[in-house]
Design an enzyme around this catalytic site. Structure first.
Site, PDB file in Angstrom:
ATOM      1  CG  HIS A   9      42.524  23.804  45.253  1.00 47.58           C
ATOM      2  ND1 HIS A   9      42.936  22.493  45.285  1.00 47.58           N
ATOM      3  CD2 HIS A   9      43.028  24.328  44.108  1.00 47.58           C
ATOM      4  CE1 HIS A   9      43.651  22.221  44.218  1.00 47.58           C
ATOM      5  NE2 HIS A   9      43.728  23.318  43.485  1.00 47.58           N
ATOM      6  N   GLY A  22      44.170  21.754  35.796  1.00 49.93           N
ATOM      7  CA  GLY A  22      43.734  22.953  35.087  1.00 49.93           C
ATOM      8  C   GLY A  22      42.275  23.283  35.334  1.00 49.93           C
ATOM      9  NE  ARG A  60      41.537  22.254  41.179  1.00 53.18           N
ATOM     10  CZ  ARG A  60      41.217  22.418  39.912  1.00 53.18           C
ATOM     11  NH1 ARG A  60      40.044  21.978  39.464  1.00 53.18           N
ATOM     12  NH2 ARG A  60      42.049  23.005  39.062  1.00 53.18           N
ATOM     13  CD  GLU A  87      46.258  25.967  38.485  1.00 56.57           C
ATOM     14  OE1 GLU A  87      46.664  27.125  38.209  1.00 56.57           O
ATOM     15  OE2 GLU A  87      46.741  25.275  39.399  1.00 56.57           O
ATOM     16  CG  HIS A  89      42.803  25.500  29.918  1.00 55.00           C
ATOM     17  ND1 HIS A  89      43.323  24.457  29.184  1.00 55.00           N
ATOM     18  CD2 HIS A  89      41.457  25.316  29.926  1.00 55.00           C
ATOM     19  CE1 HIS A  89      42.337  23.695  28.762  1.00 55.00           C
ATOM     20  NE2 HIS A  89      41.182  24.198  29.203  1.00 55.00           N
TER      21      HIS A  89
END
Length: 248
Positions: A9, A22, A60, A87, A89
């Site tokens: 992103h 995250g 995002r 993503e 965490h």
């Protein structure tokens, strides 16, 4: 020939502020919006025509994908979303400034939290407002929603989705696009290029740069490359690598 394009992103607001993000659902920065549009233009100029696209549950990545497809005039193609593309965490680190955290705990410790393969940060408490198990968008997965993850755990939850969904789409479609995150994409790249546990942690993915993988019709990898100016991409990779260092 088959082509898989991975795009991390565009820069998020918290990327700009150098915070651990995250699963926190932050938006794109102005630079990130521009990066997403530029990615779409580059893909269009290089003649890409996707049959299907994948993204995470985080805005995002979703917005990056939308801007790319808008630039390509391909917003009509099927788009599939999965939490497995989220993503890594970052547990109790989420929201903290990376450089300030490095000043407090040291560069080496922050590097372990950011990039070690199998050491997760401290988990969130059950009643922490950042806990994804309290977020309605993860209701369907309940306690399978992580409250911290190592890269290994991110790889472990991503690879089944790669094998059963994305890879299967590549058998049917000539070109597949994935807009996701640094660590979920690192999981895919690890498998595609057979990268070791030790080496994958040093892979730095720049935001908003298309990463192309070409396969034969039996899905044997032929080559991989970034679309863009090599010097610009090198500087962007260095920028990512330096995010977790103190400013001392």
């Amino acid at each position: 020939m088959k082509k898989l394009v991975l795009v991390r992103h565009g820069e998020s607001v918290w990327n700009k502020e150098n915070r651990f993000t995250g699963w926190t659902d932050v938006d794109l920065s102005e630079r990130g919006i521009n990066e997403a549009h530029e990615a779409g233009k580059v893909l269009r100029e290089n003649g890409f025509n996707f049959g299907v696209a994948y993204t995470s549950y985080l805005k995002r990545a979703i917005k990056t994908l939308n801007f790319i497809l808008e630039e390509m005039d391909q917003m009509w193609i099927p788009v599939l979303k999965s939490w497995r593309l989220n993503e890594k965490h970052y547990g109790n680190l989420q929201g903290l400034n990376k450089a300030e955290t490095a000043e407090k705990y040291g560069d080496a410790q922050v590097l372990v939290w950011r990039r070690s393969y199998d050491v997760p940060p401290a988990p969130l408490a059950d009643d922490d407002s950042r806990n994804p198990r309290l977020d309605p968008k993860y209701k369907a997965i309940g306690n399978d929603a992580p409250i911290t993850e190592s890269l290994k755990e991110t790889v472990d939850r991503m690879i089944p989705y790669w094998e059963t969904e994305i890879r299967e789409s590549l058998k049917k479609e000539d070109q597949v696009l994935v807009a996701a995150h640094g660590n979920s994409l690192r999981a895919v790249i690890k498998v595609l290029k057979n990268i070791s546990d030790e080496d994958i942690v040093s892979l730095n993915l720049p935001t908003g740069i298309p990463y192309v993988f070409e396969f034969d019709n039996d899905l044997n990898l032929l080559k991989d490359y970034f679309l863009g100016d090599p010097e610009v991409i090198r500087k962007l990779m260095e920028e990512v690598a330096n995010q977790g260092k103190s400013k001392k």
